[in-house]
Design a protein around this motif. Structure first.
Motif: not given
Length: 338
Positions: A40-47, A223-225, A278-282, A288-296
């Protein structure tokens, strides 16, 4: 002359005793340092929870035990870390039942079966059961000691380069999975072509067309962009992924009882912190995913059932089921449904 010699001897002995005691006191005061590595990358819940763990173990041990953190696979691949643990190194990582199945406890693999759990409460029922305790003891004989099993890693969803709504859409798509038979057959049961890769290699693999997607919790995807190279997310929630932290049995058994207790208690306390954010970070990850152009896409009840029905093949694949204790699936489901 004799008096002078005697006096000199007394001085030498006294100095030796002072320095000897000083060295002894320094050795006692030197803290036990455990290296904790994870993908996991810095800033993820586990980190963030591991940073909290640093504080907790330092306080509980009065500074006599410390952990050093190595996010983003800085300490090496999970399999390499586990090999180091078995050899006795003071190393720790997070791992799951799928990896423990590869390390000589095949029944552990069922915890990564697709759609096994319906809630986090189901997960905790299993981790607090006698069955889970028995599997953990078996793992100890293989050189690995689980110190905490209460960390929510997240619901695992699928991010791809083209839309997916049903298992039919996954056919022919190369989906990155961890290098474990449980992961491989789990995603094969959903219709995809599972492609084992280290997580750190996936971004480039998506860019180059080596894989068409990956599966992971939202926070890990963000976290992995990965939203930069894959634009379609289906909230299939194929696995409720709780994770565990593990050290080598040899290292753990070399600690005093008090040190063992501090290590376990601090890891569990950090796990509760992890779960609380977890909930807040999710939610942040989703934005962030949506802002990055992801269709959910959220599958309909009928589409979700197609995934669940397709996943049933996993529990009868010879590569998996033939290694399990007979009746394992029914036993685990009985614990969950009790």
């Amino acid at each position: 002359m004799k008096k002078t010699i005697v006096l000199l001897l007394i001085v030498v002995v006294s100095v030796s005793m002072v320095f000897g005691n000083g060295e002894k006191e320094e050795a006692v005061a030197k803290p036990i340092v455990i290296q904790v590595g994870y993908e996991n990358n810095p800033g993820e819940p586990v980190d963030l929870a591991c940073i909290e763990w640093q504080k907790i173990i330092d306080e509980k041990s009065n500074g006599t035990m410390k952990i050093e953190l190595f996010p983003s696979s800085q300490l090496g691949k999970k399999t390499d870390l586990i090999d180091q643990m078995i050899a006795g190194s003071a190393v720790c990582t997070l791992a799951d039942g799928a990896f423990y199945a590869e390390r000589g406890v095949p029944d552990f693999g069922i915890v990564f079966g697709p759609y096994l759990f319906n809630s986090w409460e189901d997960c905790w029922k299993l981790t607090e059961s006698d069955w889970y305790a028995d599997q953990s003891k078996k793992l100890e004989t293989k050189g690995l000691k689980i110190i905490s099993s209460n960390w929510i890693y997240g619901d695992r969803h699928t991010l791809t380069k083209k839309p997916v709504h049903t298992p039919e859409d996954l056919k022919g798509m190369k989906i990155r999975v961890a290098n474990s038979m449980v992961f491989i057959k789990g995603f094969a049961s959903l219709g995809a072509t599972p492609t084992p890769l280290a997580l750190g290699e996936v971004y480039t693999a998506l860019q180059q067309g080596v894989v068409d997607g990956l599966e992971n919790p939202l926070t890990t995807l963000d976290g992995g962009k990965f939203q930069e190279v894959a634009k379609y997310l289906i909230l299939d929630g194929h696995i409720k992924n709780f994770t565990t932290f593990v050290v080598g049995s040899k290292f753990f058994n070399g600690l005093t009882k008090e040190q063992q207790t501090i290590l376990v208690d601090s890891a569990n306390e950090a796990g509760l912190y992890n779960n609380s954010i977890q909930t807040e970070k999710e939610q942040i990850a989703m934005k962030n995913l949506v802002a990055g152009g992801v269709t959910v896409y959220t599958p309909t009840a009928a589409e979700k059932k197609l995934f669940q029905d397709s996943s049933e093949k996993f529990y009868s694949y010879p590569e998996i089921a033939d290694k399990w204790t007979p009746g394992l699936y029914d036993k685990v489901k009985a614990i969950i449904n009790n």
